[in-house]
Design an enzyme around this catalytic site. Structure first.
Site, PDB file in Angstrom:
ATOM      1  N   GLU A   1       0.855  -1.192   0.000  1.00 15.50           N
ATOM      2  CA  GLU A   1       0.000   0.000   0.000  1.00 15.50           C
ATOM      3  C   GLU A   1       0.892   1.243   0.000  1.00 15.50           C
ATOM      4  O   GLU A   1       1.727   1.409   0.886  1.00 15.50           O
ATOM      5  CB  GLU A   1      -0.921  -0.025   1.229  1.00 15.50           C
ATOM      6  CG  GLU A   1      -1.727   1.248   1.464  1.00 15.50           C
ATOM      7  CD  GLU A   1      -2.507   1.719   0.242  1.00 15.50           C
ATOM      8  OE1 GLU A   1      -3.421   1.023  -0.193  1.00 15.50           O
ATOM      9  OE2 GLU A   1      -2.175   2.820  -0.294  1.00 15.50           O
TER      10      GLU A   1
ATOM     11  N   GLY B   1      -6.632   3.301   4.307  1.00 15.76           N
ATOM     12  CA  GLY B   1      -8.096   3.279   4.454  1.00 15.76           C
ATOM     13  C   GLY B   1      -8.793   3.078   3.129  1.00 15.76           C
ATOM     14  O   GLY B   1      -9.878   2.525   3.062  1.00 15.76           O
TER      15      GLY B   1
ATOM     16  N   GLY C   1     -20.915  17.473 -14.978  1.00 16.61           N
ATOM     17  CA  GLY C   1     -21.155  16.036 -14.838  1.00 16.61           C
ATOM     18  C   GLY C   1     -22.587  15.763 -14.442  1.00 16.61           C
ATOM     19  O   GLY C   1     -23.249  16.640 -13.865  1.00 16.61           O
TER      20      GLY C   1
ATOM     21  N   GLY D   1     -23.431  12.260 -13.376  1.00 18.74           N
ATOM     22  CA  GLY D   1     -23.446  10.908 -12.799  1.00 18.74           C
ATOM     23  C   GLY D   1     -23.753  10.985 -11.307  1.00 18.74           C
ATOM     24  O   GLY D   1     -23.995  12.077 -10.765  1.00 18.74           O
TER      25      GLY D   1
ATOM     26  N   ARG E   1     -14.191   9.017 -12.852  1.00 18.47           N
ATOM     27  CA  ARG E   1     -12.857   8.605 -12.441  1.00 18.47           C
ATOM     28  C   ARG E   1     -12.322   7.558 -13.401  1.00 18.47           C
ATOM     29  O   ARG E   1     -13.098   6.814 -13.997  1.00 18.47           O
ATOM     30  CB  ARG E   1     -12.909   8.034 -11.010  1.00 18.47           C
ATOM     31  CG  ARG E   1     -13.380   9.045  -9.983  1.00 18.47           C
ATOM     32  CD  ARG E   1     -13.499   8.428  -8.608  1.00 18.47           C
ATOM     33  NE  ARG E   1     -12.242   8.022  -8.049  1.00 18.47           N
ATOM     34  CZ  ARG E   1     -11.410   8.797  -7.346  1.00 18.47           C
ATOM     35  NH1 ARG E   1     -11.730  10.059  -7.103  1.00 18.47           N
ATOM     36  NH2 ARG E   1     -10.278   8.333  -6.867  1.00 18.47           N
TER      37      ARG E   1
ATOM     38  N   ASP F   1     -11.935  -0.723  -8.718  1.00 19.36           N
ATOM     39  CA  ASP F   1     -12.050   0.397  -9.666  1.00 19.36           C
ATOM     40  C   ASP F   1     -11.064   0.302 -10.832  1.00 19.36           C
ATOM     41  O   ASP F   1     -11.324   0.848 -11.901  1.00 19.36           O
ATOM     42  CB  ASP F   1     -11.799   1.729  -8.941  1.00 19.36           C
ATOM     43  CG  ASP F   1     -13.005   2.188  -8.138  1.00 19.36           C
ATOM     44  OD1 ASP F   1     -13.955   1.395  -8.007  1.00 19.36           O
ATOM     45  OD2 ASP F   1     -12.988   3.334  -7.648  1.00 19.36           O
TER      46      ASP F   1
ATOM     47  N   HIS G   1     -48.088  -2.766   7.249  1.00 21.74           N
ATOM     48  CA  HIS G   1     -48.710  -1.502   6.861  1.00 21.74           C
ATOM     49  C   HIS G   1     -48.714  -0.542   8.038  1.00 21.74           C
ATOM     50  O   HIS G   1     -48.986  -0.968   9.141  1.00 21.74           O
ATOM     51  CB  HIS G   1     -50.151  -1.764   6.399  1.00 21.74           C
ATOM     52  CG  HIS G   1     -50.897  -0.502   6.086  1.00 21.74           C
ATOM     53  ND1 HIS G   1     -50.684   0.200   4.918  1.00 21.74           N
ATOM     54  CD2 HIS G   1     -51.832   0.184   6.790  1.00 21.74           C
ATOM     55  CE1 HIS G   1     -51.467   1.269   4.923  1.00 21.74           C
ATOM     56  NE2 HIS G   1     -52.171   1.284   6.039  1.00 21.74           N
TER      57      HIS G   1
HETATM   58  C1  LIG Z   1     -17.059  11.043  -3.739  1.00 16.71           C
HETATM   59  C2  LIG Z   1     -17.229   9.560  -3.925  1.00 16.71           C
HETATM   60  C3  LIG Z   1     -18.343   8.932  -3.419  1.00 16.71           C
HETATM   61  C4  LIG Z   1     -18.525   7.561  -3.593  1.00 16.71           C
HETATM   62  N1  LIG Z   1     -19.643   6.982  -3.078  1.00 16.71           N
HETATM   63  C5  LIG Z   1     -19.846   5.657  -3.242  1.00 16.71           C
HETATM   64  C6  LIG Z   1     -20.997   5.032  -2.687  1.00 16.71           C
HETATM   65  O1  LIG Z   1     -21.833   5.679  -2.063  1.00 16.71           O
HETATM   66  N2  LIG Z   1     -21.148   3.695  -2.876  1.00 16.71           N
HETATM   67  C7  LIG Z   1     -20.252   2.951  -3.598  1.00 16.71           C
HETATM   68  O2  LIG Z   1     -20.457   1.748  -3.759  1.00 16.71           O
HETATM   69  N3  LIG Z   1     -19.132   3.526  -4.118  1.00 16.71           N
HETATM   70  C8  LIG Z   1     -18.910   4.850  -3.955  1.00 16.71           C
HETATM   71  N4  LIG Z   1     -17.776   5.422  -4.459  1.00 16.71           N
HETATM   72  C9  LIG Z   1     -16.806   4.554  -5.180  1.00 16.71           C
HETATM   73  C10 LIG Z   1     -15.970   3.698  -4.197  1.00 16.71           C
HETATM   74  O3  LIG Z   1     -15.361   4.558  -3.260  1.00 16.71           O
HETATM   75  C11 LIG Z   1     -14.938   2.901  -4.973  1.00 16.71           C
HETATM   76  O4  LIG Z   1     -15.604   2.096  -5.941  1.00 16.71           O
HETATM   77  C12 LIG Z   1     -14.106   1.969  -4.073  1.00 16.71           C
HETATM   78  O5  LIG Z   1     -13.619   2.653  -2.956  1.00 16.71           O
HETATM   79  C13 LIG Z   1     -12.953   1.373  -4.893  1.00 16.71           C
HETATM   80  O6  LIG Z   1     -12.174   0.512  -4.098  1.00 16.71           O
HETATM   81  P1  LIG Z   1     -10.781  -0.036  -4.658  1.00 16.71           P
HETATM   82  O7  LIG Z   1     -10.278  -1.012  -3.648  1.00 16.71           O
HETATM   83  O8  LIG Z   1     -10.935  -0.485  -6.054  1.00 16.71           O
HETATM   84  O9  LIG Z   1      -9.829   1.244  -4.702  1.00 16.71           O
HETATM   85  P2  LIG Z   1      -9.199   2.128  -3.525  1.00 16.71           P
HETATM   86  O10 LIG Z   1     -10.009   2.091  -2.297  1.00 16.71           O
HETATM   87  O11 LIG Z   1      -8.922   3.460  -4.133  1.00 16.71           O
HETATM   88  O12 LIG Z   1      -7.832   1.403  -3.172  1.00 16.71           O
HETATM   89  C14 LIG Z   1      -6.718   1.440  -4.020  1.00 16.71           C
HETATM   90  C15 LIG Z   1      -5.464   1.492  -3.135  1.00 16.71           C
HETATM   91  O13 LIG Z   1      -4.333   1.198  -3.938  1.00 16.71           O
HETATM   92  C16 LIG Z   1      -3.256   2.003  -3.501  1.00 16.71           C
HETATM   93  N5  LIG Z   1      -2.317   2.093  -4.616  1.00 16.71           N
HETATM   94  C17 LIG Z   1      -2.545   2.604  -5.856  1.00 16.71           C
HETATM   95  N6  LIG Z   1      -1.468   2.458  -6.644  1.00 16.71           N
HETATM   96  C18 LIG Z   1      -0.518   1.846  -5.897  1.00 16.71           C
HETATM   97  C19 LIG Z   1       0.818   1.427  -6.143  1.00 16.71           C
HETATM   98  N7  LIG Z   1       1.388   1.598  -7.332  1.00 16.71           N
HETATM   99  N8  LIG Z   1       1.489   0.843  -5.136  1.00 16.71           N
HETATM  100  C20 LIG Z   1       0.929   0.651  -3.925  1.00 16.71           C
HETATM  101  N9  LIG Z   1      -0.351   1.024  -3.631  1.00 16.71           N
HETATM  102  C21 LIG Z   1      -1.057   1.615  -4.603  1.00 16.71           C
HETATM  103  C22 LIG Z   1      -3.907   3.329  -3.154  1.00 16.71           C
HETATM  104  O14 LIG Z   1      -3.111   4.066  -2.270  1.00 16.71           O
HETATM  105  C23 LIG Z   1      -5.232   2.878  -2.537  1.00 16.71           C
HETATM  106  O15 LIG Z   1      -5.179   2.765  -1.141  1.00 16.71           O
HETATM  107  C24 LIG Z   1     -17.552   6.787  -4.293  1.00 16.71           C
HETATM  108  C25 LIG Z   1     -16.410   7.409  -4.799  1.00 16.71           C
HETATM  109  C26 LIG Z   1     -16.248   8.780  -4.620  1.00 16.71           C
HETATM  110  C27 LIG Z   1     -15.014   9.439  -5.169  1.00 16.71           C
END
Ligand SMILES: Cc1cc2nc3c(=O)[nH]c(=O)nc-3n(C[C@H](O)[C@H](O)[C@H](O)COP(=O)(O)OP(=O)(O)OC[C@H]3O[C@@H](n4cnc5c(N)ncnc54)[C@H](O)[C@@H]3O)c2cc1C
Length: 498
Positions: free
Chosen positions: A65, A71, A208, A210, A299, A338, A472
């Site tokens: 990480e 987080g 936007g 979305g 994004r 993502d 109800h």
């Molecule tokens: C404003 C906002 C509101 C949202 N609301 C919702 C919601 O209500 N409901 C919902 O389902 N989704 C919501 N989302 C989307 C949701 O937050 C994401 O889909 C989800 O957090 C993605 O998780 P992830 O594990 O794919 O990525 P992340 O949680 O981003 O984790 C990726 C991790 O990889 C690490 N990393 C990246 N590159 C490297 C590298 N080269 N080396 C080491 N570490 C690295 C980063 O530091 C990060 O900690 C929202 C997003 C935003 C921006």
């Protein structure tokens, strides 16, 4: 100087400074200590789910990480802070409209610093929980940015190498670049700035249409900004049915948000202290000035600097390509969350992480990601939620269906709540009556939709749903109306009736 690693009791790989000579040795070979059955790249929702499942299967696992604060997006800058602020906005909105229920609230003043303090405290506790999970010792945690050296090797930013039989890429997403180069010079807010703002801008132009754009537009409006939302397509929420998008548009307009759809952005600039965007709309060039611009155009998968070509991992349209088992073009490398797109939704990220890990640990009993129960929720007021098939998708894919809907403003409990817009809708197979999808636009639609998710998971028919007892007066009982209507239209046959 070089680095040497030891694993502490809490599972964090500790790096100590050693001699240049030692570093050179480490660079050339991987000792058993930095060789793993599986390494997960990224410790967000997808990465943590993958690592927990891998370690639970008895595999020697590490998470790498790179962020200063652990987080992940959902906890630190996504779902949780945005929903905490939206809750405050809703309380203010209800207080300002309390007269509807005969209650006088003299002033529903916003104390932004108190709102932010509450949000920060919540986020801190969620983040601490995630940090405790990451450092629980079930797997090793390496605090570093990583990139691929070859298909089995990750090079950390301090030079160390990790080798792994399997790798899960879960590096998340970043804000998409602006559509016009001028925007970068003018400067703009993203969701990050809204979630950390220390003042409410008097006016904001939101780019936007979305879920995130809509949620933040309503949040800012309810906190006191004059909001104009500028959207390229003919309506907001392109992935939802037109009736759902139109119901939300009507509600936002009634609250005073200006919506401009069917636009084409042509320019941006500054005008004194204010910023402006210029676009074509209804055959005319229009210019909107505001104190702030919020860029909420989506994004992109975060793949920059990963050197994926060294790993031989295929990327298409900026996303890592995976099959339904979350396997990339390299048989031993998986991806989740993502970075795979196109849906950036946290429970999908978690599920994909778990599936990737399962398929690494138990390749002889593979699991696949089931798109049938795809859920989407927009946390505006009214909320918009959908599961399974929409009418739009059914038409595109030429899937035969029957649909029925029922409005909230003709339903007892909703009238008590003073709900003015929205509806629920069910889609079912014409022959058997099996539920194919549901949409809800209305109060707590994000909760209500789960009734249909469960029904679909169990492949229930509309006849069976209509026969389930509903208390109800509740909001949930509204589902029985479209279910009954469809059950009347689809003759019962052996197996589809309760
Ligand atoms: C404003 C906002 C509101 C949202 N609301 C919702 C919601 O209500 N409901 C919902 O389902 N989704 C919501 N989302 C989307 C949701 O937050 C994401 O889909 C989800 O957090 C993605 O998780 P992830 O594990 O794919 O990525 P992340 O949680 O981003 O984790 C990726 C991790 O990889 C690490 N990393 C990246 N590159 C490297 C590298 N080269 N080396 C080491 N570490 C690295 C980063 O530091 C990060 O900690 C929202 C997003 C935003 C921006």
């Amino acid at each position: 100087m070089g680095l040497c690693r030891s694993i502490g009791r809490n599972g964090i790989l500790r790096f100590t400074v050693y001699t240049r000579l030692f570093h050179a040795e480490v660079m050339q070979s991987s000792s058993p200590a930095n060789t793993f059955d599986a390494v997960v790249l990224g410790g967000g929702s997808a990465g943590y789910a993958a690592a927990r499942t891998l370690a639970g299967s008895g595999l020697k696992t590490a998470i790498v990480e790179g962020a200063d604060r652990m987080g992940g997006l959902c906890i630190l800058r996504g779902c949780m802070p945005s929903k905490a602020l939206l809750q405050a906005a809703e309380v203010r909105h209800l207080a300002r409209h309390a007269a509807t229920w005969g209650i006088r609230v003299p002033e529903a003043a916003l104390d932004l610093s108190a709102v932010m303090r509450r949000k920060d405290a919540l986020i801190e506790s969620f983040a601490q929980h995630r940090q405790a999970q990451l450092t629980s010792g079930r797997f090793s945690l390496v605090r570093a940015q990583a990139r691929f050296g070859d298909p089995h090797t990750l090079i950390l930013d301090h030079g160390e190498r990790l080798t792994a039989a399997h790798i899960v890429i879960a590096t998340g997403s970043t804000v998409a670049p602006p559509p016009l180069p001028e925007l970068a010079q003018v400067g703009y807010w993203t969701s990050d700035e809204v979630l950390a703002m220390d003042r409410v801008p008097p006016s904001v132009a939101v780019l936007g249409g979305g879920p995130i754009a809509l949620e933040l537009a309503q949040l800012l409006a309810r906190f006191g900004s004059e909001v104009t939302l500028i959207q390229r397509s003919a309506r907001v929420l392109r992935e939802f049915d037109a009736d759902a998008a139109q119901a939300l548009e009507a509600a936002l307009r009634r609250e005073g948000i200006r919506l401009m759809t069917g636009t084409r952005l042509t320019g941006a600039g500054r005008c004194g202290n204010r910023k402006f965007v210029q676009f074509e709309h209804a055959g005319q060039t229009t210019r909107i000035e505001a104190e702030e611009l919020l860029m909420a155009l989506g994004r992109h998968p975060n793949l920059a600097g990963l050197d994926l070509e060294r790993a031989g991992v295929r990327v298409e349209r900026g996303r890592i390509v995976t099959d339904a088992q979350q396997r990339t073009s390299q048989a031993h490398i998986f991806a989740a969350g993502d970075c795979t797109g196109p849906h950036q939704i946290v429970h999908l990220a978690v599920r994909q992480g778990e599936i990737a890990a399962h398929n690494i640990a138990r390749p002889q009993q593979p699991r696949a990601f089931d798109q049938r129960l795809l859920l989407q929720v927009v946390f505006t007021d009214p909320q918009v939620a959908t599961v399974g098939l929409t009418e739009h998708q059914a038409h595109l894919r030429q899937i035969p269906f029957l649909s029925a809907s029922y409005p909230f403003n003709d339903h007892g409990k909703s009238m008590i709540l003073d709900v003015q817009e929205g509806f629920v809708k069910l889609l079912a197979t014409p022959g058997s009556g099996e539920i194919l999808g549901g949409t809800a636009v209305g109060p707590v639609a994000g909760e209500l939709i789960h009734e249909i998710t469960v029904a679909m998971a169990k492949r229930m028919t509309v006849h069976e749903l209509a026969a389930v007892p509903h208390y109800h007066p509740t909001l949930a009982e509204i589902w029985t109306y479209p279910a009954e209507e469809l059950a009347d239209r689809i003759p019962p046959m052996p197996g589809n009736a309760p």
